[in-house]
Design a protein around this motif. Structure first.
Motif, PDB file in Angstrom:
ATOM      1  N   LEU A  43      -5.924   6.390  27.088  1.00 34.39           N
ATOM      2  CA  LEU A  43      -4.628   5.862  26.644  1.00 34.39           C
ATOM      3  C   LEU A  43      -4.770   4.427  26.142  1.00 34.39           C
ATOM      4  N   TRP A  44      -5.601   3.635  26.800  1.00 35.74           N
ATOM      5  CA  TRP A  44      -5.814   2.233  26.400  1.00 35.74           C
ATOM      6  C   TRP A  44      -6.505   2.169  25.036  1.00 35.74           C
ATOM      7  N   GLU A  45      -7.481   3.027  24.834  1.00 36.64           N
ATOM      8  CA  GLU A  45      -8.259   2.980  23.594  1.00 36.64           C
ATOM      9  C   GLU A  45      -7.418   3.388  22.384  1.00 36.64           C
ATOM     10  N   ARG A  46      -6.405   4.210  22.601  1.00 32.95           N
ATOM     11  CA  ARG A  46      -5.517   4.587  21.496  1.00 32.95           C
ATOM     12  C   ARG A  46      -4.728   3.382  21.003  1.00 32.95           C
ATOM     13  N   ARG A  47      -4.433   2.438  21.929  1.00 28.41           N
ATOM     14  CA  ARG A  47      -3.690   1.225  21.544  1.00 28.41           C
ATOM     15  C   ARG A  47      -4.627   0.105  21.097  1.00 28.41           C
ATOM     16  N   HIS A  48      -5.908   0.195  21.494  1.00 24.13           N
ATOM     17  CA  HIS A  48      -6.888  -0.842  21.130  1.00 24.13           C
ATOM     18  C   HIS A  48      -8.130  -0.167  20.541  1.00 24.13           C
ATOM     19  N   PRO A  49      -7.998   0.483  19.390  1.00 21.35           N
ATOM     20  CA  PRO A  49      -9.143   1.214  18.814  1.00 21.35           C
ATOM     21  C   PRO A  49     -10.241   0.267  18.353  1.00 21.35           C
TER      22      PRO A  49
END
Length: 443
Positions: free
Chosen positions: A212-218
């Protein structure tokens, strides 16, 4: 000279464990006190201050209780198995270093750079496997592999803490598991599957949250071209996992057959494994320099471990049976008889508050393990062990003064509060809630 003193102290303690000779016990205690003083002279900063405070407080409490030198000796003897474990455990890594297994781990992680979520899973899974053998050295090794990849700081802080803290809950080669089960009188074989279950839960939560974090900070960068891992390195990774399984299986088998303390078993395996490797592979010429390096570099660098473990262990033993400890025990017993959930939250809050201000986990968790009785609490010994180790793991990641948090924050370049609370606070909160829920169902 100090390394010889520490190694001799540990060897003599192992002899004392089996021989049970009174005068040898007092001799080992005297050597331990000298080792503490020598380590305190060499150490610097906050660890030395807090260790001296804990050691002095523990001695004063023992004298005030009327137990005097006998109480101090018993407190140090109870923590010496743990000092043997942390001293000898680094020997387990020697066959892996000489066998080239770390190069295969490096290539695997670099190959996953194109897939951030797979890379995160790879880092946490690798630390899950390596941490029981290498302790905090596993974090240093993984960071050396990844330094030139320039990963986001938040990603490094999340993966290192999540991957490493899982071992705190399950590995008999870790101080946490060995110490808690030792004081609760529980065989590791009875507990280990439940501990592994909590660890997998932590890995699952951490990887879902990173997704979920990586989707907001690709992010997506390729420093090395993607290519299939060679068969040789695939085999070495499989052998590495098998090595850990065999190591754990051997420890549990020996414990089942002999009923020896798991801490002593792990220490003996750590000593014998490099020599067995040298005998089987005929690699003595390669092994000798690493043993010398262990003696001359690794052992002298254990200032903080010797100070903190010995002083925290003595303080935990000294607190046992005091009016304050009895009051806390009675308070927790009343809560447990009313609600296990409230009891679990109270224990977790006590440990988190005490460790967050700088007191080592050994002092507070060991004191609770020695003071609390599962029968009086109306819970199972297994539930108490799981709760204490879950709390130990969470506090290790959260406290800005824990060895894990200090190392990761220094490596990543952010503060301990950011490393623990901001980067991993949500993960630790969810783990605490789900972990306590599982323990309630088991209890």
């Amino acid at each position: 000279m100090r390394s010889y003193l520490i190694l001799l102290m540990c060897f003599l303690f192992l002899i004392q464990y089996f021989a049970n000779i009174s005068w040898l016990g007092y001799m080992v205690v005297s050597m331990a006190l000298v080792a503490f003083i020598a380590s305190a002279i060499k150490a610097t900063g906050f660890p030395r201050i807090i260790a001296i405070i804990m050691m002095g407080t523990g001695m004063l409490i023992e004298l005030n209780k009327g137990t005097g030198l006998e109480g101090i000796s018993q407190g140090i003897l109870m923590i010496l198995p743990l000092l043997c474990l942390v001293t000898f455990a680094p020997l387990l890594s020697l066959p892996l270093k000489l066998g080239g297994y770390f190069q295969s781990v490096d290539l695997l992680l670099r190959n996953l750079l194109h897939h951030p979520r797979k890379l995160f899973a790879g880092i946490t899974a690798t630390l899950f496997i390596l941490s029981p053998i290498l302790s905090l050295g596993s974090v240093r090794i993984i960071n050396e592999f990844l330094t030139d990849l320039k990963l986001p700081k938040a990603m490094s802080a999340k993966s290192y803490l999540i991957g490493f803290s899982t071992a705190v809950m399950w590995s008999p080669y870790f101080a946490s598991v060995s110490l808690v089960l030792y004081y609760l009188g529980m065989p590791v074989g009875t507990y280990i599957l439940y501990g592994i279950g909590l660890s997998f839960l932590s890995l699952f939560i951490g990887n879902v949250l990173f997704f979920l974090w990586e989707r907001r900070h690709p992010f997506g960068r390729s420093i090395v071209p993607e290519k299939k891992l060679e068969k040789k390195h695939q085999n070495q990774l499989l052998q590495l996992a098998l090595f850990v399984v065999v190591l754990m299986g051997s420890s549990l088998t020996i414990e089942y057959l002999t009923k020896w303390s798991m801490i002593v078993i792990v220490s003996i395996i750590s000593i014998t494994l490099p020599f067995v490797w040298g005998l089987v592979t005929n690699g003595w010429k390669r092994l000798n320099p690493t043993l010398i390096q262990f003696r001359d570099q690794s052992v002298p660098m254990m200032n903080n471990e010797i100070m903190l473990f010995m002083s925290a262990g003595l303080l935990a033993h000294a607190i046992q049976g005091t009016n304050f400890a009895n009051l806390v025990s009675e308070y927790l017993t009343v809560i447990a008889n009313q609600s296990f959930l409230l009891f679990a939250l109270a224990v977790m809050m006590i440990v988190l508050v005490v460790t967050y201000i700088g007191i080592h986990q050994i002092a507070v968790v060991a004191a609770l393990a020695m003071q609390l009785s599962a029968d009086e609490l109306g819970i199972s010994n297994l539930a108490l062990a799981m709760l204490l180790l879950l709390t130990w793991s969470i506090s290790s990641a959260l406290s800005p003064f824990s060895g894990l948090n200090l190392m990761v924050s220094r490596i990543v370049g952010i503060s301990g509060v950011e490393t623990g609370l901001r980067a991993n606070g949500l993960h630790l909160s969810i783990l605490a809630v789900l972990g306590i829920g599982i323990i309630i169902m088991i209890n």
